[in-house]
Enzyme design. Structure first.
Site, PDB file in Angstrom:
ATOM      1  N   LYS A  83      36.211  90.305  79.678  1.00 52.74           N
ATOM      2  CA  LYS A  83      35.630  91.421  78.934  1.00 52.74           C
ATOM      3  C   LYS A  83      35.587  92.651  79.837  1.00 52.74           C
ATOM      4  CE  LYS A  83      32.446  88.113  76.776  1.00 52.74           C
ATOM      5  NZ  LYS A  83      31.052  87.610  76.777  1.00 52.74           N
ATOM      6  N   LYS A 114      43.560  80.662  76.928  1.00 49.39           N
ATOM      7  CA  LYS A 114      43.281  79.245  76.655  1.00 49.39           C
ATOM      8  C   LYS A 114      44.214  78.366  77.480  1.00 49.39           C
ATOM      9  CE  LYS A 114      41.495  78.143  72.692  1.00 49.39           C
ATOM     10  NZ  LYS A 114      41.282  77.771  71.282  1.00 49.39           N
ATOM     11  N   CYS A 154      38.183  34.616  69.477  1.00 50.86           N
ATOM     12  CA  CYS A 154      37.817  33.318  68.897  1.00 50.86           C
ATOM     13  C   CYS A 154      38.839  32.807  67.877  1.00 50.86           C
ATOM     14  CB  CYS A 154      36.440  33.403  68.240  1.00 50.86           C
ATOM     15  SG  CYS A 154      36.388  34.421  66.751  1.00 50.86           S
ATOM     16  N   CYS A 211      41.069  37.299  65.432  1.00 48.06           N
ATOM     17  CA  CYS A 211      40.233  37.772  66.532  1.00 48.06           C
ATOM     18  C   CYS A 211      40.838  37.340  67.865  1.00 48.06           C
ATOM     19  CB  CYS A 211      38.816  37.224  66.389  1.00 48.06           C
ATOM     20  SG  CYS A 211      37.730  37.664  67.779  1.00 48.06           S
ATOM     21  N   SER A 260      35.732  86.932  66.209  1.00 50.24           N
ATOM     22  CA  SER A 260      36.513  86.019  67.044  1.00 50.24           C
ATOM     23  C   SER A 260      37.313  86.829  68.049  1.00 50.24           C
ATOM     24  CB  SER A 260      37.459  85.185  66.170  1.00 50.24           C
ATOM     25  OG  SER A 260      38.319  86.039  65.443  1.00 50.24           O
ATOM     26  N   CYS A 285      31.774  33.808  68.183  1.00 47.69           N
ATOM     27  CA  CYS A 285      32.666  34.697  68.943  1.00 47.69           C
ATOM     28  C   CYS A 285      31.950  35.164  70.210  1.00 47.69           C
ATOM     29  CB  CYS A 285      33.043  35.889  68.070  1.00 47.69           C
ATOM     30  SG  CYS A 285      34.284  36.967  68.799  1.00 47.69           S
ATOM     31  N   CYS A 308      35.560  40.930  63.098  1.00 46.03           N
ATOM     32  CA  CYS A 308      35.560  39.472  63.203  1.00 46.03           C
ATOM     33  C   CYS A 308      34.250  38.980  62.597  1.00 46.03           C
ATOM     34  CB  CYS A 308      35.662  39.034  64.665  1.00 46.03           C
ATOM     35  SG  CYS A 308      35.382  37.252  64.882  1.00 46.03           S
ATOM     36  N   ASP A 313      33.507  75.012  75.186  1.00 45.39           N
ATOM     37  CA  ASP A 313      33.991  74.371  73.968  1.00 45.39           C
ATOM     38  C   ASP A 313      32.792  73.785  73.224  1.00 45.39           C
ATOM     39  OD1 ASP A 313      35.691  73.469  72.038  1.00 45.39           O
ATOM     40  OD2 ASP A 313      36.352  71.701  73.136  1.00 45.39           O
ATOM     41  N   LYS A 356      35.167  79.734  79.077  1.00 46.99           N
ATOM     42  CA  LYS A 356      35.137  79.660  77.614  1.00 46.99           C
ATOM     43  C   LYS A 356      34.660  78.255  77.225  1.00 46.99           C
ATOM     44  CE  LYS A 356      37.890  80.612  73.493  1.00 46.99           C
ATOM     45  NZ  LYS A 356      37.569  79.361  72.788  1.00 46.99           N
ATOM     46  N   TYR A 361      25.592  84.299  76.652  1.00 46.19           N
ATOM     47  CA  TYR A 361      26.609  85.113  77.321  1.00 46.19           C
ATOM     48  C   TYR A 361      26.811  86.520  76.762  1.00 46.19           C
ATOM     49  CZ  TYR A 361      29.295  82.932  73.493  1.00 46.19           C
ATOM     50  OH  TYR A 361      29.716  82.467  72.286  1.00 46.19           O
ATOM     51  N   ASP A 418      11.419  54.872  79.645  1.00 46.37           N
ATOM     52  CA  ASP A 418      10.959  55.598  78.461  1.00 46.37           C
ATOM     53  C   ASP A 418       9.435  55.573  78.379  1.00 46.37           C
ATOM     54  OD1 ASP A 418      13.529  56.061  77.832  1.00 46.37           O
ATOM     55  OD2 ASP A 418      13.592  54.854  76.010  1.00 46.37           O
ATOM     56  N   TYR A 419       8.859  54.413  78.678  1.00 44.93           N
ATOM     57  CA  TYR A 419       7.400  54.273  78.586  1.00 44.93           C
ATOM     58  C   TYR A 419       6.704  55.226  79.555  1.00 44.93           C
ATOM     59  CZ  TYR A 419       2.741  52.234  78.943  1.00 44.93           C
ATOM     60  OH  TYR A 419       1.385  52.068  78.965  1.00 44.93           O
ATOM     61  N   ASP A 420       7.181  55.246  80.805  1.00 42.42           N
ATOM     62  CA  ASP A 420       6.548  56.113  81.802  1.00 42.42           C
ATOM     63  C   ASP A 420       6.710  57.588  81.435  1.00 42.42           C
ATOM     64  OD1 ASP A 420       5.645  54.002  83.286  1.00 42.42           O
ATOM     65  OD2 ASP A 420       7.367  53.975  84.643  1.00 42.42           O
ATOM     66  N   PHE A 421       7.892  57.939  80.881  1.00 41.19           N
ATOM     67  CA  PHE A 421       8.122  59.324  80.453  1.00 41.19           C
ATOM     68  C   PHE A 421       7.122  59.693  79.358  1.00 41.19           C
ATOM     69  CE2 PHE A 421       9.900  62.631  77.820  1.00 41.19           C
ATOM     70  CZ  PHE A 421      10.418  63.534  78.740  1.00 41.19           C
ATOM     71  N   ASP A 422       6.985  58.803  78.368  1.00 34.80           N
ATOM     72  CA  ASP A 422       6.074  59.065  77.251  1.00 34.80           C
ATOM     73  C   ASP A 422       4.631  59.206  77.730  1.00 34.80           C
ATOM     74  OD1 ASP A 422       8.160  59.012  75.490  1.00 34.80           O
ATOM     75  OD2 ASP A 422       7.851  56.922  74.875  1.00 34.80           O
ATOM     76  N   GLU A 472      34.538  84.933  82.368  1.00 35.60           N
ATOM     77  CA  GLU A 472      33.582  83.871  82.060  1.00 35.60           C
ATOM     78  C   GLU A 472      34.328  82.623  81.595  1.00 35.60           C
ATOM     79  OE1 GLU A 472      30.331  87.064  80.260  1.00 35.60           O
ATOM     80  OE2 GLU A 472      31.421  85.715  78.919  1.00 35.60           O
ATOM     81  N   GLU A 489      26.580  79.582  73.387  1.00 39.17           N
ATOM     82  CA  GLU A 489      27.346  78.419  72.950  1.00 39.17           C
ATOM     83  C   GLU A 489      26.506  77.158  73.143  1.00 39.17           C
ATOM     84  OE1 GLU A 489      31.537  77.730  71.654  1.00 39.17           O
ATOM     85  OE2 GLU A 489      30.343  79.517  72.044  1.00 39.17           O
TER      86      GLU A 489
END
Length: 675
Positions: free
Chosen positions: A288, A312, A409, A406, A83, A430, A424, A117, A115, A225, A34-38, A113, A173
């Site tokens: 289509k 579907k 434990c 639990c 729809s 634990c 727990c 979700d 579909k 699409y 993360d540091y190097d990316f930033d 194509e 989508e």
């Protein structure tokens, strides 16, 4: 640096950061810290600021968000988002094909194509720039979510290309890749939050968040699409797909141009097997009619186009035997039941376990020993039991009850009111909670300690080297014991100790998140750190003072109080302080813009249309005002936005505190007296 070099460097950084985003969000396999990316992102920001002519609207620097949306504006769709009719059997597709042939003859093509979700979205572009993004809603109107959609890395903010009209809409989508979904759900569970059932729900919930900066942290993706324009330059749907791809839009490479219904059926059969190898979910195929002129001739019913239909796939289901129910204990103490199944092939993989979520789900299923169960892997990433085949239930089979102790434990489990999860409470004894807490502390989003991983923490715990988080910082005194461990040589030890030492430079909010307080995720930890400045202020904060902080609700506030009421946790903070960790934020020197608010005290509450609460706070402090953490007689002004809590309102009215809007605040800053 020459302009030529600057452009090359900007282009190279954009490409590199986009690849890192893909590795992180889609593959869930980060190839950089993360540091190097930033640092690389900051380097890009500096270059773009110095060379604005080379700023790409799709640069990673333009996708960070930051806008607050109080209420989502309702927008009427210029072209309704209708729809599609759908079917689960091939005969309906053959009948659909016959109706098309009867209406327009035999000379036509289909485009097939996948579909997706996900969440349907309509994007409007004007002069090549993204103007607005609107959800499907009821099909005629939807919610404008432009600020959030702008943060999606694969949606271009600006496009250009051959034959592009001045104004057009493009439909698509919004979705989430499965690997990213699993990773984020794990983080939610670690933070004591309820997991999402599937990527679609996660994507939908993310798009409707109020803070676009938070949306930017979520790994959303989008396939486009369908193209709409009053001046449509294309004759066919297939032609439009190839064109919008060249303009910079992301379309699925899996679409296919088909000459007849048999080609369509072949495509459907092919993807019935291949769909499980995709990185995202699909639940069917859309076909289509390709020609726009033929689409217009076929027209629409009241609900859907006559020129398109979706097939579907049925959710994959198999029967198998429930061998036993086991229980997992997370680092927050949450106990999750898991169904252990007789191995069975489902959706291309061998399934041995299925989630049972909680006691309520077990009760709904009415599970008995050795039941024959129906298992599904449809929209759910993790297989789940749909129901029991009662006809195959064994005589005298005993009902499986949720355990009351639990499994790790033996402590009596508790279940809070209005919660489905059992916990727990024995968090200091634990083993899974102790190990999980330390694993969380060293994790990438917390202290990011290099050289020590989850398995190492587990091994060190088993050997008695680690029991508390603070023990990690005492490993430097146990080098001889470490050398005796298998597969842990001198170089590994030195790398680990170096990583532990470097972690002492982590900022306060990362340390606070690393403590693993229930419901205190990375964002909440940052809000608490910014509001209270140091750990001592958080420890002594009252319930009212905690909920006065930005985005801190009652559940989080009570959890923080409960955590610091335990002496063992206060002892741990003391030890970590002695180890040199940061427990306060570095205060920035405030250069006053004016002293117009000098001697005045303010509290900010609610949601504002044009500013975040942090921005208002900075303005107040920059003009000499002081921020209070709770309502009291010492408060001069309550800056009140929408959705302010009724308790705060009542207390402010009782104390006759002046309540002002953000507009009046700006007037005070400008030196005007409130009317």
């Amino acid at each position: 640096m020459s302009l030529f070099d600057a452009k090359d460097q900007i282009d190279a950084l954009v490409r590199e950061l986009k690849q890192h985003n893909y590795n992180y969000y889609v593959l869930a396999m980060p190839s950089i810290s993360d540091y190097d990316f930033d640092q690389k992102l900051k380097e890009l920001e500096v270059l773009e600021k110095a060379n604005p002519q080379f700023l790409n609207p799709d640069s990673p620097t333009q996708k960070v968000g930051g806008e607050i949306t109080k209420n989502f504006k309702t927008i009427v769709h210029k072209w309704p988002m209708m729809s599609l009719g759908n079917t689960y059997n091939e005969q309906d597709l053959i009948d659909f094909d016959q109706r098309i042939r009867k209406a327009i003859g035999d000379d036509f093509e289909y485009v097939c194509e996948l579909k997706f979700d996900g969440l349907s979205m309509s994007l409007t572009y004007q002069d090549g720039k993204l103007l607005r993004a609107v959800t499907r809603g009821d099909g005629t109107k939807g919610d404008e979510v432009t600020a959030n959609v702008k943060t999606i890395r694969t949606i271009p903010l600006q496009v250009s290309g051959k034959s592009m009209p001045d104004d057009f809409d493009i439909r698509g989508e919004v979705f989430m890749h499965k690997a990213a979904f699993e990773k984020l759900n794990e983080e939610r569970l670690e933070n004591g939050e309820v997991a999402y059932a599937n990527p679609r729900n996660f994507a939908s919930g993310t798009v409707k968040m109020q803070d676009s900066a938070e949306v930017a942290k979520r790994p959303l993706d989008c396939f486009l699409y369908f193209f709409y324009s009053d001046k449509n330059p294309f004759k066919t749907h297939w032609e439009s797909l190839q064109a919008v791809k060249s303009w910079g839009f992301k379309i699925s490479e899996e679409s296919r141009l088909c000459n007849n219904i048999q080609d369509v059926l072949t495509f459907i059969a092919e993807w019935d097997e291949k769909r499980f190898k995709l990185s995202y979910d699909i639940d069917g195929i859309v076909l289509k009619v390709n020609s726009y002129a033929q689409q217009q001739e076929l027209g629409f019913t009241a609900k859907s186009p006559r020129w398109a239909i979706s097939y579907k796939y049925k959710a994959q289901e198999v029967e198998t035997i429930l061998e036993k129910v086991t229980y997992q204990v997370g680092r927050t103490g949450a106990v999750t039941p898991v169904a252990n199944l007789k191995p069975v092939l489902l959706a291309g993989t061998t399934v041995k376990r299925a989630t049972l979520h909680n006691a309520n789900e077990m009760e709904r299923l009415d599970l008995h020993e050795n039941d024959t169960v129906l298992v599904e892997k449809g929209g759910e990433i993790i297989p789940k039991i749909i129901r029991v085949n009662l006809e195959k239930r064994l005589l005298n089979a005993e009902k499986i009850e949720f355990l009351n102790k639990c499994p790790e434990c033996g402590f009596i489990l508790i279940r809070q009111d209005n919660e489905a999860v059992h916990y727990c409470p024995n968090d200091e004894e634990c083993p899974p909670q102790i190990i999980g807490r330390m694993q969380h502390f060293i994790s990438r989003k917390a202290m990011n300690i290099e050289g020590i991983g989850a398995e190492t923490v587990d091994a060190f715990f088993q050997k008695g080297l680690l029991r508390h988080i603070s023990d990690i910082y005492q490993l430097k005194n146990k080098i001889e014991e470490l050398k005796e461990l298998d597969r842990f040589g001198e170089k590994s030890i030195l790398n680990m100790l170096d990583g532990i030492e470097k972690s002492k430079n982590m900022p306060f909010e990362r340390v606070l998140f690393g403590l693993g307080i229930r419901y205190v995720g990375a964002t909440v930890a940052k809000k608490l750190a910014q509001h209270f400045k140091n750990i001592d202020n958080i420890i002594k904060a009252s319930f009212e003072e905690l909920i006065a902080a930005d985005e801190i609700g009652e559940r989080i506030a009570q959890s923080v109080i409960d955590y610091f009421m335990q002496q063992v946790h206060e002892n741990e903070i003391m030890n970590l302080k002695q180890d040199g960790l940061n427990f306060k934020i570095e205060e920035k020197e405030i250069i006053l813009a004016s002293e117009n608010l000098s001697g005045k005290t303010f509290l900010i509450s609610g949601v504002f249309e044009n500013y975040s609460r942090d921005e208002l706070k900075e303005m107040i402090e920059a003009n000499g005002g002081k921020i209070l953490s709770s309502i009291s007689a010492k408060l001069n002004f309550l800056v009140a936005g929408d959705n302010m809590g009724p308790a705060k309102l009542e207390k402010a009215q009782k104390l006759k505190i002046d309540m002002i809007s953000d507009v009046v605040l700006l007037e005070l800053i400008a030196g005007k007296q409130p009317q």
